[in-house]
Design a protein around this motif. Structure first.
Motif, PDB file in Angstrom:
ATOM      1  N   SER A  88       0.833  -1.197   0.000  1.00 42.30           N
ATOM      2  CA  SER A  88       0.000   0.000   0.000  1.00 42.30           C
ATOM      3  C   SER A  88       0.871   1.251   0.000  1.00 42.30           C
ATOM      4  N   SER A  89       0.234   2.382  -0.206  1.00 45.89           N
ATOM      5  CA  SER A  89       0.960   3.655  -0.146  1.00 45.89           C
ATOM      6  C   SER A  89       1.493   3.901   1.263  1.00 45.89           C
ATOM      7  N   GLY A  90       0.904   3.220   2.231  1.00 49.05           N
ATOM      8  CA  GLY A  90       1.375   3.316   3.609  1.00 49.05           C
ATOM      9  C   GLY A  90       2.320   2.205   3.993  1.00 49.05           C
ATOM     10  N   ASP A  91       2.817   1.478   2.986  1.00 47.38           N
ATOM     11  CA  ASP A  91       3.846   0.452   3.157  1.00 47.38           C
ATOM     12  C   ASP A  91       3.363  -0.854   3.778  1.00 47.38           C
ATOM     13  N   TYR A  92       2.057  -1.041   3.874  1.00 50.24           N
ATOM     14  CA  TYR A  92       1.545  -2.336   4.326  1.00 50.24           C
ATOM     15  C   TYR A  92       1.727  -3.346   3.198  1.00 50.24           C
ATOM     16  N   THR A  93       2.227  -4.540   3.517  1.00 50.16           N
ATOM     17  CA  THR A  93       2.510  -5.528   2.483  1.00 50.16           C
ATOM     18  C   THR A  93       1.698  -6.801   2.671  1.00 50.16           C
ATOM     19  N   LEU A  94       1.399  -7.432   1.551  1.00 54.53           N
ATOM     20  CA  LEU A  94       0.717  -8.724   1.528  1.00 54.53           C
ATOM     21  C   LEU A  94       1.402  -9.599   0.503  1.00 54.53           C
ATOM     22  N   TYR A  95       1.419 -10.906   0.775  1.00 50.07           N
ATOM     23  CA  TYR A  95       2.067 -11.843  -0.127  1.00 50.07           C
ATOM     24  C   TYR A  95       1.191 -13.067  -0.351  1.00 50.07           C
ATOM     25  N   HIS A  96       1.264 -13.594  -1.565  1.00 53.00           N
ATOM     26  CA  HIS A  96       0.670 -14.887  -1.853  1.00 53.00           C
ATOM     27  C   HIS A  96       1.409 -15.920  -1.009  1.00 53.00           C
ATOM     28  N   ASP A  97       0.676 -16.915  -0.537  1.00 48.89           N
ATOM     29  CA  ASP A  97       1.298 -17.924   0.330  1.00 48.89           C
ATOM     30  C   ASP A  97       2.508 -18.586  -0.320  1.00 48.89           C
ATOM     31  N   SER A  98       2.468 -18.732  -1.635  1.00 47.84           N
ATOM     32  CA  SER A  98       3.539 -19.452  -2.325  1.00 47.84           C
ATOM     33  C   SER A  98       4.873 -18.694  -2.334  1.00 47.84           C
ATOM     34  N   VAL A  99       4.838 -17.394  -2.027  1.00 48.25           N
ATOM     35  CA  VAL A  99       6.083 -16.614  -2.082  1.00 48.25           C
ATOM     36  C   VAL A  99       6.466 -16.020  -0.739  1.00 48.25           C
ATOM     37  N   LYS A 100       5.650 -16.249   0.271  1.00 41.06           N
ATOM     38  CA  LYS A 100       5.958 -15.693   1.600  1.00 41.06           C
ATOM     39  C   LYS A 100       7.320 -16.156   2.070  1.00 41.06           C
ATOM     40  N   CYS A 101       8.049 -15.250   2.685  1.00 41.28           N
ATOM     41  CA  CYS A 101       9.383 -15.511   3.248  1.00 41.28           C
ATOM     42  C   CYS A 101      10.452 -15.692   2.178  1.00 41.28           C
ATOM     43  N   ARG A 102      10.068 -15.611   0.905  1.00 43.87           N
ATOM     44  CA  ARG A 102      11.067 -15.692  -0.170  1.00 43.87           C
ATOM     45  C   ARG A 102      11.129 -14.401  -0.975  1.00 43.87           C
ATOM     46  N   PHE A 103       9.989 -13.748  -1.172  1.00 45.85           N
ATOM     47  CA  PHE A 103       9.910 -12.529  -1.965  1.00 45.85           C
ATOM     48  C   PHE A 103       9.675 -11.343  -1.042  1.00 45.85           C
ATOM     49  N   THR A 104      10.230 -10.192  -1.425  1.00 43.26           N
ATOM     50  CA  THR A 104      10.012  -8.954  -0.685  1.00 43.26           C
ATOM     51  C   THR A 104       9.651  -7.839  -1.658  1.00 43.26           C
ATOM     52  N   ILE A 105       8.503  -7.241  -1.427  1.00 39.22           N
ATOM     53  CA  ILE A 105       8.071  -6.114  -2.263  1.00 39.22           C
ATOM     54  C   ILE A 105       8.459  -4.813  -1.565  1.00 39.22           C
ATOM     55  N   SER A 106       8.849  -3.834  -2.368  1.00 37.67           N
ATOM     56  CA  SER A 106       9.167  -2.518  -1.814  1.00 37.67           C
ATOM     57  C   SER A 106       8.882  -1.463  -2.885  1.00 37.67           C
ATOM     58  N   ARG A 107       8.844  -0.213  -2.454  1.00 36.32           N
ATOM     59  CA  ARG A 107       8.535   0.867  -3.399  1.00 36.32           C
ATOM     60  C   ARG A 107       9.306   2.117  -3.046  1.00 36.32           C
ATOM     61  N   ASP A 108       9.578   2.912  -4.071  1.00 34.17           N
ATOM     62  CA  ASP A 108      10.205   4.223  -3.905  1.00 34.17           C
ATOM     63  C   ASP A 108       9.254   5.221  -4.538  1.00 34.17           C
ATOM     64  N   ASN A 109       8.499   5.910  -3.724  1.00 30.87           N
ATOM     65  CA  ASN A 109       7.494   6.821  -4.254  1.00 30.87           C
ATOM     66  C   ASN A 109       8.131   7.999  -4.994  1.00 30.87           C
ATOM     67  N   GLY A 110       9.298   8.430  -4.571  1.00 30.22           N
ATOM     68  CA  GLY A 110       9.976   9.530  -5.255  1.00 30.22           C
ATOM     69  C   GLY A 110      10.348   9.177  -6.678  1.00 30.22           C
ATOM     70  N   LYS A 111      10.698   7.909  -6.887  1.00 28.14           N
ATOM     71  CA  LYS A 111      11.083   7.443  -8.217  1.00 28.14           C
ATOM     72  C   LYS A 111       9.929   6.728  -8.917  1.00 28.14           C
ATOM     73  N   THR A 112       8.777   6.679  -8.271  1.00 26.17           N
ATOM     74  CA  THR A 112       7.601   5.919  -8.770  1.00 26.17           C
ATOM     75  C   THR A 112       8.045   4.558  -9.301  1.00 26.17           C
ATOM     76  N   THR A 113       8.789   3.864  -8.474  1.00 20.72           N
ATOM     77  CA  THR A 113       9.332   2.560  -8.852  1.00 20.72           C
ATOM     78  C   THR A 113       8.964   1.523  -7.804  1.00 20.72           C
ATOM     79  N   LEU A 114       8.544   0.372  -8.291  1.00 19.61           N
ATOM     80  CA  LEU A 114       8.194  -0.765  -7.461  1.00 19.61           C
ATOM     81  C   LEU A 114       9.251  -1.839  -7.658  1.00 19.61           C
ATOM     82  N   TYR A 115       9.589  -2.524  -6.578  1.00 16.74           N
ATOM     83  CA  TYR A 115      10.605  -3.564  -6.651  1.00 16.74           C
ATOM     84  C   TYR A 115      10.045  -4.887  -6.142  1.00 16.74           C
ATOM     85  N   LEU A 116      10.676  -5.974  -6.603  1.00 10.71           N
ATOM     86  CA  LEU A 116      10.375  -7.288  -6.056  1.00 10.71           C
ATOM     87  C   LEU A 116      11.689  -8.049  -5.934  1.00 10.71           C
ATOM     88  N   GLN A 117      12.136  -8.237  -4.715  1.00 13.72           N
ATOM     89  CA  GLN A 117      13.316  -9.043  -4.460  1.00 13.72           C
ATOM     90  C   GLN A 117      12.870 -10.482  -4.316  1.00 13.72           C
TER      91      GLN A 117
END
Length: 114
Positions: A52-81
């Motif tokens: 969310s815009s407030g940094d709350y995150t949710l993950y599909h069960d299949s990727v929990k603990c393996r994938f990390t979502i993050s965002r940079d609002n200044g760069k309007t860029t979304l990431y997925l590690q």
């Protein structure tokens, strides 16, 4: 024109890592929950993770603990590690808001070899 451009995919061995990026246009990014989606060969597109815009995150069960979502609002860029990749993570990865406000981009391919 509202658009997104995904990048960062590529062939990776099982157990490896990749970091995907999604550059989005416009004010929509800053105001909305952003998500990653994927479409595996022969399957429907599915939701993977969202932040969310407030940094709350949710993950599909299949990727929990393996994938990390993050965002940079200044760069309007979304990431997925993505760590500890599995063959079943093989897909084309896309980003969009949770309401699918953006026109779908071309995605970035992530083939995972076992």
């Amino acid at each position: 024109q509202v658009e997104v451009v995904e990048s960062g995919g590529g062939l990776v061995q099982a157990g490896g890592s990749l970091r995907l990026s999604c550059v989005a246009s416009g004010y929509i990014f800053r105001l909305n929950t952003m998500g990653w989606y994927r479409q595996a060969p022969g399957k429907e597109r599915e939701w993977v993770a969202s932040q969310s815009s407030g940094d709350y995150t949710l993950y599909h069960d299949s990727v929990k603990c393996r994938f990390t979502i993050s965002r940079d609002n200044g760069k309007t860029t979304l990431y997925l590690q993505m760590n500890s990749l599995k063959a079943e993570d093989t897909a084309v990865y896309y980003c969009n808001t949770n309401r699918l406000d953006y026109t779908w981009g071309q995605g970035t391919q992530v083939p995972v070899s076992s």
